[in-house]
Motif scaffolding. Structure first.
Motif, PDB file in Angstrom:
ATOM      1  N   ARG A   1      32.478 130.482  44.708  1.00  0.00           N
ATOM      2  CA  ARG A   1      33.157 129.229  45.019  1.00  0.00           C
ATOM      3  C   ARG A   1      32.640 128.099  44.140  1.00  0.00           C
ATOM      4  O   ARG A   1      33.407 127.279  43.640  1.00  0.00           O
ATOM      5  CB  ARG A   1      32.972 128.876  46.488  1.00  0.00           C
ATOM      6  CG  ARG A   1      33.708 129.800  47.448  1.00  0.00           C
ATOM      7  CD  ARG A   1      33.506 129.381  48.896  1.00  0.00           C
ATOM      8  NE  ARG A   1      34.062 128.061  49.158  1.00  0.00           N
ATOM      9  CZ  ARG A   1      33.960 127.430  50.320  1.00  0.00           C
ATOM     10  NH1 ARG A   1      33.313 128.000  51.326  1.00  0.00           N
ATOM     11  NH2 ARG A   1      34.507 126.243  50.484  1.00  0.00           N
TER      12      ARG A   1
ATOM     13  N   LEU B   1      41.713 136.032  52.345  1.00  0.00           N
ATOM     14  CA  LEU B   1      41.416 135.794  50.934  1.00  0.00           C
ATOM     15  C   LEU B   1      42.095 134.515  50.451  1.00  0.00           C
ATOM     16  O   LEU B   1      41.461 133.664  49.810  1.00  0.00           O
ATOM     17  CB  LEU B   1      41.874 136.990  50.100  1.00  0.00           C
ATOM     18  CG  LEU B   1      41.774 136.845  48.577  1.00  0.00           C
ATOM     19  CD1 LEU B   1      40.329 136.673  48.151  1.00  0.00           C
ATOM     20  CD2 LEU B   1      42.401 138.049  47.879  1.00  0.00           C
TER      21      LEU B   1
ATOM     22  N   PHE C   1      40.147 137.564  42.188  1.00  0.00           N
ATOM     23  CA  PHE C   1      39.506 137.934  43.452  1.00  0.00           C
ATOM     24  C   PHE C   1      40.438 138.882  44.199  1.00  0.00           C
ATOM     25  O   PHE C   1      41.639 138.620  44.312  1.00  0.00           O
ATOM     26  CB  PHE C   1      39.272 136.701  44.324  1.00  0.00           C
ATOM     27  CG  PHE C   1      38.215 135.758  43.824  1.00  0.00           C
ATOM     28  CD1 PHE C   1      36.900 135.895  44.233  1.00  0.00           C
ATOM     29  CD2 PHE C   1      38.544 134.713  42.968  1.00  0.00           C
ATOM     30  CE1 PHE C   1      35.923 135.008  43.797  1.00  0.00           C
ATOM     31  CE2 PHE C   1      37.579 133.823  42.516  1.00  0.00           C
ATOM     32  CZ  PHE C   1      36.266 133.971  42.929  1.00  0.00           C
TER      33      PHE C   1
ATOM     34  N   LEU D   1      40.279 131.075  49.090  1.00  0.00           N
ATOM     35  CA  LEU D   1      40.556 130.585  47.741  1.00  0.00           C
ATOM     36  C   LEU D   1      41.041 129.142  47.773  1.00  0.00           C
ATOM     37  O   LEU D   1      40.591 128.309  46.969  1.00  0.00           O
ATOM     38  CB  LEU D   1      41.593 131.480  47.065  1.00  0.00           C
ATOM     39  CG  LEU D   1      41.123 132.892  46.693  1.00  0.00           C
ATOM     40  CD1 LEU D   1      42.298 133.735  46.207  1.00  0.00           C
ATOM     41  CD2 LEU D   1      40.020 132.853  45.640  1.00  0.00           C
TER      42      LEU D   1
ATOM     43  N   CYS E   1      34.194 128.363  40.656  1.00  0.00           N
ATOM     44  CA  CYS E   1      35.584 127.896  40.625  1.00  0.00           C
ATOM     45  C   CYS E   1      35.662 126.384  40.745  1.00  0.00           C
ATOM     46  O   CYS E   1      36.437 125.720  40.034  1.00  0.00           O
ATOM     47  CB  CYS E   1      36.376 128.560  41.743  1.00  0.00           C
ATOM     48  SG  CYS E   1      36.591 130.347  41.540  1.00  0.00           S
TER      49      CYS E   1
ATOM     50  N   VAL F   1      34.403 136.205  47.658  1.00  0.00           N
ATOM     51  CA  VAL F   1      34.408 134.736  47.611  1.00  0.00           C
ATOM     52  C   VAL F   1      33.093 134.226  48.208  1.00  0.00           C
ATOM     53  O   VAL F   1      33.035 133.658  49.291  1.00  0.00           O
ATOM     54  CB  VAL F   1      35.630 134.151  48.349  1.00  0.00           C
ATOM     55  CG1 VAL F   1      35.753 132.656  48.055  1.00  0.00           C
ATOM     56  CG2 VAL F   1      36.909 134.855  47.915  1.00  0.00           C
TER      57      VAL F   1
ATOM     58  N   VAL G   1      34.243 135.930  39.620  1.00  0.00           N
ATOM     59  CA  VAL G   1      34.094 136.892  40.714  1.00  0.00           C
ATOM     60  C   VAL G   1      32.831 137.723  40.546  1.00  0.00           C
ATOM     61  O   VAL G   1      32.089 137.940  41.505  1.00  0.00           O
ATOM     62  CB  VAL G   1      35.315 137.834  40.783  1.00  0.00           C
ATOM     63  CG1 VAL G   1      35.229 138.749  42.006  1.00  0.00           C
ATOM     64  CG2 VAL G   1      36.613 137.051  40.771  1.00  0.00           C
TER      65      VAL G   1
ATOM     66  N   ASN H   1      44.616 132.494  41.036  1.00  0.00           N
ATOM     67  CA  ASN H   1      44.125 133.841  41.283  1.00  0.00           C
ATOM     68  C   ASN H   1      45.255 134.863  41.252  1.00  0.00           C
ATOM     69  O   ASN H   1      46.340 134.631  41.784  1.00  0.00           O
ATOM     70  CB  ASN H   1      43.441 133.930  42.651  1.00  0.00           C
ATOM     71  CG  ASN H   1      42.739 135.265  42.849  1.00  0.00           C
ATOM     72  OD1 ASN H   1      41.755 135.561  42.180  1.00  0.00           O
ATOM     73  ND2 ASN H   1      43.241 136.086  43.757  1.00  0.00           N
TER      74      ASN H   1
ATOM     75  N   SER I   1      38.470 126.723  48.093  1.00  0.00           N
ATOM     76  CA  SER I   1      37.725 126.588  46.836  1.00  0.00           C
ATOM     77  C   SER I   1      38.573 125.940  45.750  1.00  0.00           C
ATOM     78  O   SER I   1      38.172 125.899  44.588  1.00  0.00           O
ATOM     79  CB  SER I   1      37.256 127.968  46.354  1.00  0.00           C
ATOM     80  OG  SER I   1      36.524 128.634  47.350  1.00  0.00           O
TER      81      SER I   1
END
Length: 415
Positions: A264, A297, A253, A301, A267, A259, A227, A279, A304
């Motif tokens: 990304r 969010l 995150f 995620l 990750c 993000v 992050v 996360n 990703s």
């Protein structure tokens, strides 16, 4: 091209136009003399982190509340912001979620009733300097006390003093020996501070011996580096983790603004190397205390390949009440998510009970009525549905004794 260097932007999603990178924009504004090689070097970011009021004011026009916050909390909890994370701060809006997580305000200097220096009760279950053994089958291994960004909602601020208590080789040896002597420990969570600030060699010295212990079945690493310092996630780091699989990375995150393409990429690099990433977000008032924010969010995620695992009710750490939400707000957010997005995008709402009671999870109550013959539920639309209870209620598992005897023989258990 150096495979460990992160690109300024990722390719656009199919059917979309390229989007500007927030960090690239912030870098041009705040660090115009930084070369591409410097910006891609995580150690450069560590050396140039903002660590005091005078330095911070050169980059961000502070409000009077923030200026007083930096001054009044200086003896309580340090400040530190990597150039990358600083580049995401909105200089014009004091309620920027990145800004609120990294710059203190005056309220942080006040300790309110019920707040605790050790909100999770870790110190009373700390048999070694680096070991917290609170749960029966797992331990927390505190690898160091240093972070690349000192989050204002930190629950372990009594430990993260920054360079004062980095794990010595003797402390590491004692911690590993503790795990080796306790066969009930099957799960080791390495945290701190941020373990990803250790070199690959230091991580190897820790991961290697732990992964060789027969009863250790998995290792988790808690880190905010993807992050706040994504350039640290190099191929060398990811390969080090992969060698000691199963290693799970648990990152942190809290808002969609974090993000970025660089985050990304970090990750996805881990996942591409076979390292699962989950996360744990913290629910914070006026930062992400809205179902729309949490849903965005979670969606970012998942794109990703990061699983939204926990949404934490904030711990009762000293100086953090101004960021805490009522318990009811977290339940309201879950209720607004459930049924309106995929279940993978709905994290568990977790409360770590003050004083060391451990985690409990909460969810909205969907049960309307319980009976012998049926249980009545309401769904996400508020409609009622009856679930008939079975006539047979014996839930014993007759094969269990056989399986327990054969599981190791068939290779389902380590050792």
């Amino acid at each position: 091209m150096d495979s460990s260097a992160l690109p300024a932007t990722l390719p656009p999603e199919p059917g979309t136009s390229p989007r500007p990178s927030l960090s690239a924009e912030g870098r041009r504004r705040l660090f115009p003399s930084a070369t591409d090689a410097e910006w891609a070097d995580w150690r450069w970011h560590q050396r140039h982190a903002v660590r005091g009021l005078e330095q911070l004011e050169r980059y961000v026009p502070l409000t009077s509340d923030e200026r007083a916050g930096v001054q009044e909390t200086s003896a309580l909890f340090r400040i530190g912001i990597s150039p990358y994370y600083l580049s995401l701060i909105d200089p014009e809006h004091p309620f920027c979620p990145v800004r609120m997580q990294s710059i203190p305000v005056r309220a942080e200097a006040r300790i309110r009733p019920g707040e605790l220096a050790d909100p999770l009760g870790e110190d009373k279950t700390r048999p070694e300097e680096c070991i917290v053994h609170k749960y029966p089958d797992r331990v927390l291994f505190l690898a160091l006390d240093t972070c690349s960004v000192y989050c204002r909602h930190c629950t372990r601020r009594r430990i993260t003093q920054g360079g004062v208590a980095e794990l010595s080789k003797e402390q590491m040896r004692r911690g590993i020996e503790y795990v080796r002597r306790h066969p009930e420990v099957r799960d080791v969570l390495i945290s701190g501070g941020d373990p990803f600030l250790l070199s690959e060699a230091r991580l190897e010295e820790l991961l290697g011996p732990l992964s060789e212990i027969p009863h250790v079945e998995m290792i988790r690493i808690g880190t905010r580096v993807p992050v706040v310092l994504p350039m640290r996630v190099t191929d060398a780091l990811a390969s080090t983790l992969r060698r000691h699989a199963p290693v799970f990375v648990v990152t942190h995150f809290n808002h969609p603004k974090e993000v970025t393409p660089e985050a990304r990429e970090a990750c996805e690099r881990l996942v591409d190397h076979g390292v699962p990433v989950e996360n744990q977000a913290v629910l914070m008032r006026r930062i992400n205390s809205d179902a729309r924010i949490i849903k965005e969010l979670s969606h970012l995620l998942l794109r990703s390949r990061v699983r939204p695992y926990y949404l934490h009710q904030m711990d009762v750490a000293e100086g953090c009440e101004h960021l805490r939400t009522p318990i009811a707000k977290g339940l309201e957010i879950l209720q607004q998510l459930r049924g309106h997005t995929t279940g993978l995008a709905v994290p568990h709402l977790a409360v770590d009970l003050p004083g060391g009671g451990g985690k409990v999870t909460l969810q909205p109550d969907y049960v309307v009525e319980r009976g012998e013959r049926e249980t009545v539920f309401r769904n996400y639309k508020g409609e009622h549905y009856a679930y008939p209870e079975p006539e047979e209620t014996d839930c014993a598992c007759p094969y269990e004794d056989v399986w327990q005897a054969r599981a190791r023989e068939y290779g389902y258990r380590k050792g």
